[in-house]
Design a protein around this motif. Structure first.
Motif, PDB file in Angstrom:
ATOM      1  N   SER A 139      57.746  35.198  39.588  1.00 30.87           N
ATOM      2  CA  SER A 139      57.196  36.414  38.977  1.00 30.87           C
ATOM      3  C   SER A 139      57.875  36.696  37.655  1.00 30.87           C
ATOM      4  O   SER A 139      59.032  36.336  37.452  1.00 30.87           O
ATOM      5  CB  SER A 139      57.418  37.624  39.886  1.00 30.87           C
ATOM      6  OG  SER A 139      56.723  37.458  41.088  1.00 30.87           O
TER       7      SER A 139
ATOM      8  N   ASN B  15      52.564  36.732  38.657  1.00 25.25           N
ATOM      9  CA  ASN B  15      52.698  37.455  39.911  1.00 25.25           C
ATOM     10  C   ASN B  15      52.775  36.490  41.098  1.00 25.25           C
ATOM     11  O   ASN B  15      51.758  35.961  41.537  1.00 25.25           O
ATOM     12  CB  ASN B  15      51.491  38.404  40.044  1.00 25.25           C
ATOM     13  CG  ASN B  15      51.643  39.337  41.234  1.00 25.25           C
ATOM     14  OD1 ASN B  15      52.709  39.436  41.829  1.00 25.25           O
ATOM     15  ND2 ASN B  15      50.560  40.002  41.589  1.00 25.25           N
TER      16      ASN B  15
ATOM     17  N   SER C 181      48.016  35.945  38.395  1.00 21.43           N
ATOM     18  CA  SER C 181      48.066  35.396  39.757  1.00 21.43           C
ATOM     19  C   SER C 181      47.385  34.034  39.814  1.00 21.43           C
ATOM     20  O   SER C 181      46.499  33.744  39.004  1.00 21.43           O
ATOM     21  CB  SER C 181      47.360  36.327  40.737  1.00 21.43           C
ATOM     22  OG  SER C 181      47.935  37.600  40.675  1.00 21.43           O
TER      23      SER C 181
ATOM     24  N   VAL D 205      53.545  33.319  41.726  1.00 20.75           N
ATOM     25  CA  VAL D 205      52.797  32.061  41.635  1.00 20.75           C
ATOM     26  C   VAL D 205      53.644  30.926  42.214  1.00 20.75           C
ATOM     27  O   VAL D 205      54.816  30.792  41.877  1.00 20.75           O
ATOM     28  CB  VAL D 205      52.425  31.755  40.172  1.00 20.75           C
ATOM     29  CG1 VAL D 205      51.798  30.376  40.054  1.00 20.75           C
ATOM     30  CG2 VAL D 205      51.490  32.820  39.631  1.00 20.75           C
TER      31      VAL D 205
END
Ligand code: ADP
Ligand code: MG
Length: 495
Positions: A254, A264, A470, A266
């Motif tokens: 993040s 976010n 994301s 990942v």
């Protein structure tokens, strides 16, 4: 002094050197052992074995021998492994770290080397005059040196000789002539130099030495392109991980910028020998992810490990040394270095020769190996015939390939590219795609961050798709293309 000062950048650096220039003579003026205001006299002449250098003619010879020795050392140094990093310094700390060099250490080394030169000059000065005081070392002297360098041009070594000859010659002439025409010789002298300085800055930003150097360059025969020399010993290389094993693991990575979550949680893996594409519309967080993986930005959360080593707390340079090479979205080549020298920078961390071996030419074997490696990588990307061109003279697409060659010269386990196709024409894009396919066939692992989905579709083995920070999909290109979420993300965007 360098340890404190060299961490500063741009005008802070200049200001702090002025502060030193004011402070140090004051210390001398107020220390009895260093001569206070009156200076130290009765300094003996230099004795060299049977010779006593007590007249100007004999010390003249010693001075010129030392000047030539100093110039020879500096010339060799600039052509060596360390010298290449010196010439690349202007490219900035991020570029330096990308091939495993430490910009601060290079600056500090230069500072100490320059101090050593100045110390030798000071020693000669004191023994030639037999007297020394703090007066000639005032701030005014520093300004004179800056004038010599700027007037002759900062980008070539010969400026040190050209600039000091011009300055001292002109100064001597003025000191002889001005008293004949005015009673305010000293003021007029300063005025003339000030005007000259302004004129040179305004009319010849490259300095007076530049045209001279250009002329010499014009008549120098073009260097012939030599095939990769097989005589040079190979540079040490890494043992590459087995094809298919996981080399990089991003786990719930993040990144927050204040209230904005740019990346976010990942997660994905990169496996040895594959081309992985990281794609997404503009603003999806791809570049931020790239910066997190290369250590250019610190993580806000999650973890990244490379070859089972956690990258937590590692600097960009340390990550590069582990075997992660990168290129730049906005190409960072040194335009006034040759293509070959730019590529040789990539092999920096594979060599060992330092300041002294470089300056004394004791690095010839290693240099031959580095140059052979650089030439091999240039041949690999198809640019061998441009080896001795200035990097800045090439078109953008070709410069991208040079950056890839530089990354390859580091013998990387993983090579990361940030939007390599941006700004390229169709033919250049095809050349790039062919090159990446060839590299994969040779076992190189590639992470390619790209905004243009069509460019990567036929190229990559797997894709990771990001949107709004994301991960929204991962898989083979055709699976990803069919994914409704991906279609929605790209619909209406200009990709
Ligand atoms: P991409 O490369 O996918 O186009 P970026 O990673 O550059 O996207 O940016 C993702 C988001 O993070 C964007 O909304 C961008 O404005 C924001 N961002 C990127 N860098 C910074 C930064 N240094 N400070 C604040 N916001 C940033
Ligand atoms: Mg980007």
């Amino acid at each position: 002094m360098g340890g404190i000062t060299m961490r500063l950048g741009s005008h802070y650096l200049a200001l702090s050197t002025i502060a030193w220039g004011l402070a140090v003579p004051l210390v001398f003026a107020n220390t009895h052992a260093l001569g206070s205001h009156t200076g130290i006299d009765g300094i003996p002449a230099i004795h060299l074995g049977p010779w006593v250098l007590d007249e100007s003619r004999s010390i003249f010879i010693l001075i010129w021998l030392l000047v030539l020795l100093g110039a020879w050392f500096a010339y060799n140094l600039l052509g060596s492994r360390v010298g290449r990093t010196v010439r690349a310094l202007r490219g900035g700390g991020i570029l330096m770290a990308s091939f495993g060099a430490d910009a601060f250490r290079v600056r500090l080394m230069l500072f100490v080397l320059a101090s050593a030169y100045a110390a030798v000059a000071g020693w000669l000065f004191a023994h030639a005059n037999r007297f020394v005081s703090h007066t000639p070392f005032s701030l005014h002297a520093s300004i004179d040196y800056v004038f010599m360098m700027v007037a002759a041009g900062m980008s070539q070594l010969s400026s040190a000789l050209i600039g000091s000859t011009l300055y001292i010659g002109l100064n001597n002439v003025l000191q002889d002539v001005l008293p004949l025409v005015t009673s305010r010789g000293a003021q007029v002298n300063s005025l003339i130099f000030a005007l000259l300085f302004l004129l040179i800055l305004e009319r010849m930003p490259g300095g007076i030495g530049r045209p001279i150097v250009r002329l010499v360059e014009r008549f120098r025969p073009a260097r012939k392109i030599e095939p990769v020399s097989s005589a040079a010993t190979k540079l040490p290389s890494r043992t590459m991980p087995q094809k298919g094993t996981c080399i990089l693991k991003a786990d719930k990575v993040s990144k927050r910028f204040g209230g904005l979550v740019a990346v976010n949680e990942v997660s994905f893996d990169i496996n040895a020998g594959e081309i992985l594409g990281l794609i997404g519309p503009n603003g999806a967080g791809k570049s931020t992810m790239f910066n997190l993986l290369t250590g250019t930005l610190p993580l806000s959360g999650g973890a990244v490990s490379f070859l089972n080593t956690p990258l937590q707390g590692k600097t960009q340079r340390e990550i590069a040394l582990l075997g992660v090479a990168r290129t730049f979205q906005h190409v960072k080549l040194r335009p006034r270095m040759t293509v070959l020298d730019n590529v040789a920078l990539g092999a920096h961390a594979r060599g060992k020769c330092g300041l002294f071996r470089g300056g004394l030419q004791l690095d010839r074997d290693e240099e031959a190996s580095i140059m052979a490696e650089a030439m091999y990588q240039l041949t690999r990307v198809g640019l061998a015939e441009h080896a001795y061109d200035m990097a800045g003279s090439l078109p953008l697409g070709t410069q991208r390939l040079v950056e890839i060659a530089r990354a390859l010269a580091a013998d990387p386990v993983l090579i990361m590219l940030d939007e390599p196709a941006a700004g390229l024409r169709l033919l250049e894009k095809q050349a790039l795609a062919t090159l990446l396919e060839n590299l994969r066939a040779e076992g190189v692992t590639v992470l390619i961050v790209e905004h243009d989905m069509e460019f990567v579709m036929n190229l990559v083995d797997r894709l990771v798709v990001m949107n709004f920070g994301s991960k929204i999909a991962e898989g083979r290109p055709e699976e990803v293309r069919a994914d409704p979420q991906v279609q929605a993300a790209y619909l209406g965007s200009d990709a």
